[in-house]
Design a protein around this motif. Structure first.
Motif, PDB file in Angstrom:
ATOM      1  N   HIS A  34       0.830  -1.206   0.000  1.00  0.00           N
ATOM      2  CA  HIS A  34       0.000   0.000   0.000  1.00  0.00           C
ATOM      3  C   HIS A  34       0.867   1.260   0.000  1.00  0.00           C
ATOM      4  N   ILE A  35       0.652   2.100  -1.006  1.00  0.00           N
ATOM      5  CA  ILE A  35       1.285   3.415  -1.089  1.00  0.00           C
ATOM      6  C   ILE A  35       0.174   4.447  -1.140  1.00  0.00           C
ATOM      7  N   LYS A  36       0.290   5.501  -0.339  1.00  0.00           N
ATOM      8  CA  LYS A  36      -0.729   6.544  -0.373  1.00  0.00           C
ATOM      9  C   LYS A  36      -0.073   7.913  -0.333  1.00  0.00           C
ATOM     10  N   GLY A  37      -0.720   8.852  -0.982  1.00  0.00           N
ATOM     11  CA  GLY A  37      -0.198  10.211  -0.990  1.00  0.00           C
ATOM     12  C   GLY A  37      -0.301  10.843  -2.361  1.00  0.00           C
ATOM     13  N   GLU A  38       0.162  12.073  -2.463  1.00  0.00           N
ATOM     14  CA  GLU A  38       0.074  12.842  -3.702  1.00  0.00           C
ATOM     15  C   GLU A  38       1.244  12.501  -4.617  1.00  0.00           C
ATOM     16  N   PHE A  39       1.262  11.283  -5.096  1.00  0.00           N
ATOM     17  CA  PHE A  39       2.321  10.855  -5.999  1.00  0.00           C
ATOM     18  C   PHE A  39       1.783  10.731  -7.420  1.00  0.00           C
ATOM     19  N   CYS A  40       2.692  10.570  -8.359  1.00  0.00           N
ATOM     20  CA  CYS A  40       2.317  10.395  -9.765  1.00  0.00           C
ATOM     21  C   CYS A  40       1.969   8.930 -10.006  1.00  0.00           C
ATOM     22  N   SER A  41       0.754   8.674 -10.475  1.00  0.00           N
ATOM     23  CA  SER A  41       0.327   7.285 -10.675  1.00  0.00           C
ATOM     24  C   SER A  41       1.147   6.597 -11.758  1.00  0.00           C
ATOM     25  N   CYS A  42       1.590   7.345 -12.786  1.00  0.00           N
ATOM     26  CA  CYS A  42       2.405   6.727 -13.839  1.00  0.00           C
ATOM     27  C   CYS A  42       3.768   6.293 -13.305  1.00  0.00           C
ATOM     28  N   SER A  43       4.325   7.077 -12.397  1.00  0.00           N
ATOM     29  CA  SER A  43       5.596   6.696 -11.790  1.00  0.00           C
ATOM     30  C   SER A  43       5.448   5.404 -10.999  1.00  0.00           C
ATOM     31  N   ILE A  44       4.350   5.284 -10.282  1.00  0.00           N
ATOM     32  CA  ILE A  44       4.103   4.073  -9.500  1.00  0.00           C
ATOM     33  C   ILE A  44       3.894   2.874 -10.422  1.00  0.00           C
ATOM     34  N   MET A  45       3.165   3.073 -11.522  1.00  0.00           N
ATOM     35  CA  MET A  45       2.954   1.962 -12.458  1.00  0.00           C
ATOM     36  C   MET A  45       4.236   1.584 -13.179  1.00  0.00           C
ATOM     37  N   ASN A  46       5.130   2.547 -13.410  1.00  0.00           N
ATOM     38  CA  ASN A  46       6.445   2.228 -13.964  1.00  0.00           C
ATOM     39  C   ASN A  46       7.200   1.287 -13.042  1.00  0.00           C
ATOM     40  N   ALA A  47       7.184   1.586 -11.745  1.00  0.00           N
ATOM     41  CA  ALA A  47       7.856   0.721 -10.773  1.00  0.00           C
ATOM     42  C   ALA A  47       7.195  -0.648 -10.715  1.00  0.00           C
ATOM     43  N   ALA A  48       5.862  -0.675 -10.789  1.00  0.00           N
ATOM     44  CA  ALA A  48       5.137  -1.950 -10.761  1.00  0.00           C
ATOM     45  C   ALA A  48       5.508  -2.824 -11.954  1.00  0.00           C
ATOM     46  N   LEU A  49       5.629  -2.203 -13.113  1.00  0.00           N
ATOM     47  CA  LEU A  49       5.990  -2.954 -14.322  1.00  0.00           C
ATOM     48  C   LEU A  49       7.425  -3.462 -14.232  1.00  0.00           C
ATOM     49  N   ALA A  50       8.328  -2.600 -13.770  1.00  0.00           N
ATOM     50  CA  ALA A  50       9.730  -3.000 -13.674  1.00  0.00           C
ATOM     51  C   ALA A  50       9.938  -4.099 -12.642  1.00  0.00           C
ATOM     52  N   ALA A  51       9.184  -4.043 -11.550  1.00  0.00           N
ATOM     53  CA  ALA A  51       9.362  -5.026 -10.477  1.00  0.00           C
ATOM     54  C   ALA A  51       8.556  -6.301 -10.699  1.00  0.00           C
ATOM     55  N   GLY A  52       7.598  -6.283 -11.621  1.00  0.00           N
ATOM     56  CA  GLY A  52       6.871  -7.497 -11.961  1.00  0.00           C
ATOM     57  C   GLY A  52       5.743  -7.850 -11.026  1.00  0.00           C
ATOM     58  N   VAL A  53       4.976  -6.856 -10.546  1.00  0.00           N
ATOM     59  CA  VAL A  53       3.829  -7.185  -9.697  1.00  0.00           C
ATOM     60  C   VAL A  53       2.725  -7.803 -10.545  1.00  0.00           C
ATOM     61  N   GLU A  54       1.824  -8.528  -9.871  1.00  0.00           N
ATOM     62  CA  GLU A  54       0.735  -9.177 -10.601  1.00  0.00           C
ATOM     63  C   GLU A  54      -0.379  -8.199 -10.967  1.00  0.00           C
ATOM     64  N   GLU A  55      -0.656  -7.220 -10.114  1.00  0.00           N
ATOM     65  CA  GLU A  55      -1.705  -6.241 -10.414  1.00  0.00           C
ATOM     66  C   GLU A  55      -1.410  -4.916  -9.731  1.00  0.00           C
ATOM     67  N   VAL A  56      -1.909  -3.846 -10.340  1.00  0.00           N
ATOM     68  CA  VAL A  56      -1.876  -2.510  -9.750  1.00  0.00           C
ATOM     69  C   VAL A  56      -3.312  -2.048  -9.577  1.00  0.00           C
ATOM     70  N   ILE A  57      -3.683  -1.703  -8.361  1.00  0.00           N
ATOM     71  CA  ILE A  57      -4.996  -1.127  -8.070  1.00  0.00           C
ATOM     72  C   ILE A  57      -4.775   0.296  -7.594  1.00  0.00           C
ATOM     73  N   TYR A  58      -5.352   1.244  -8.280  1.00  0.00           N
ATOM     74  CA  TYR A  58      -5.142   2.644  -7.907  1.00  0.00           C
ATOM     75  C   TYR A  58      -6.483   3.294  -7.588  1.00  0.00           C
ATOM     76  N   ASP A  59      -6.450   4.162  -6.591  1.00  0.00           N
ATOM     77  CA  ASP A  59      -7.646   4.865  -6.138  1.00  0.00           C
ATOM     78  C   ASP A  59      -7.372   6.367  -6.215  1.00  0.00           C
ATOM     79  N   ASP A  60      -7.578   6.941  -7.397  1.00  0.00           N
ATOM     80  CA  ASP A  60      -7.373   8.377  -7.588  1.00  0.00           C
ATOM     81  C   ASP A  60      -8.559   8.995  -8.329  1.00  0.00           C
ATOM     82  N   MET A  61      -9.732   8.390  -8.166  1.00  0.00           N
ATOM     83  CA  MET A  61     -10.909   8.801  -8.933  1.00  0.00           C
ATOM     84  C   MET A  61     -11.802   9.782  -8.180  1.00  0.00           C
TER      85      MET A  61
END
Length: 279
Positions: A34-61
């Motif tokens: 769990h990461i929370k805060g005013e971060f860039c969602s694309c930056s987080i998804m870049n890390a998720a892709l590089a690290a090989g997570v199974e899924e990314v769930i984001y709540d910024d809606m």
């Protein structure tokens, strides 16, 4: 194109994702990071892709009713993907959950956990809070060098503009491979504070493609052609040796590593096939 600190924060987050992914694999569990805060969602998804997570769930809606509805609908779909991944043979999963609004983060996390239980996934779930690691506190060599180059360009630009009595505000940044200084007034309408349009969606598709076992799985030492992936106990495929071109049938249990040796007596090549979080 790049800001100082991006490389440091990505390296920091990927290091922690790797640690907990190894723990999830060893303990055969689902880990929600769990990461929370005013971060860039694309930056987080870049890390998720590089690290090989199974899924990314984001709540910024957004915290309104429509935002909550969209989040719940998206989260259900992500959990269904996790269920399919587990049914295809993976014995663990890592979910990176990003919540932008702190007030709603606890409720969103509880919804994800309850959805996992209601979907019928029996694997135990652990929640890990890693928002404090996303600061990039110790800069990487890349960021230190980039900051130095930006500083040199900014100072040279300042001296040049003072000599020409140009006191307008300028911006120094990286565009492509070149560090440029440009007037702010000429660029303020085209400067985007977020990610390029569609880039986040493309990253999301890549994460799903890389995490889902199936016909995209390949084997080391040769090429794999799957012929039957329907069974839960055994998959059937054809392995073609990259050294001599010999093809042979193989059967594997989805959750296990399979070692393959080329059956051509004149060839000593070997390889393996496995379902991995990094395909």
């Amino acid at each position: 194109d790049l800001v100082v600190g991006m490389d440091s924060s990505l390296n920091d987050m990927i290091t922690w994702i790797d640690k907990f992914a190894e723990a999830a694999h060893a303990r055969r569990r689902i880990f929600i990071l769990h990461i929370k805060g005013e971060f860039c969602s694309c930056s987080i998804m870049n890390a998720a892709l590089a690290a090989g997570v199974e899924e990314v769930i984001y709540d910024d809606m957004g915290p309104d009713d429509e935002g909550r509805r969209l989040f719940r609908e998206m989260a259900r779909g992500k959990v269904e993907n996790i269920k399919r991944i587990i049914e295809l043979g993976k014995g663990f999963a890592v979910i990176l959950f990003f919540s932008k609004y702190n007030d709603d983060s606890d409720g969103s996390l509880e919804f994800i956990e309850s959805t996992i239980r209601n979907t019928g996934i029996t694997m135990k779930t652990n929640v890990v809070f890693i928002e404090t690691t996303y600061g990039g506190i110790a800069p990487t060599v890349f960021d230190r060098t980039l900051a130095m180059r930006f500083g040199e360009k900014a100072l040279a630009t300042l001296r040049k503009k003072i000599d020409s009595r140009d006191y307008s505000l300028h911006i120094v940044g990286l565009r492509g491979k070149e560090i440029k200084a440009s007037p702010y007034d000429q660029n303020k309408n085209v400067i985007d504070e977020g990610c390029p349009r569609g880039f986040g969606d493309e990253l999301q598709r890549c994460v799903g493609l890389m995490s889902m076992p199936g016909k995209g799985c390949t084997g080391m030492g040769g090429a794999i052609k799957w012929t039957n992936l329907e069974g839960m106990e055994s998959w059937h495929g054809v392995w073609t040796c990259k050294m001599c071109g010999h093809s042979q049938d193989f059967f594997m249990k989805p959750g296990r590593l399979l070692n393959i040796r080329c059956e051509n007596p004149e060839c000593a090549n070997y390889g393996y096939v496995r379902i991995s979080r990094r395909l």
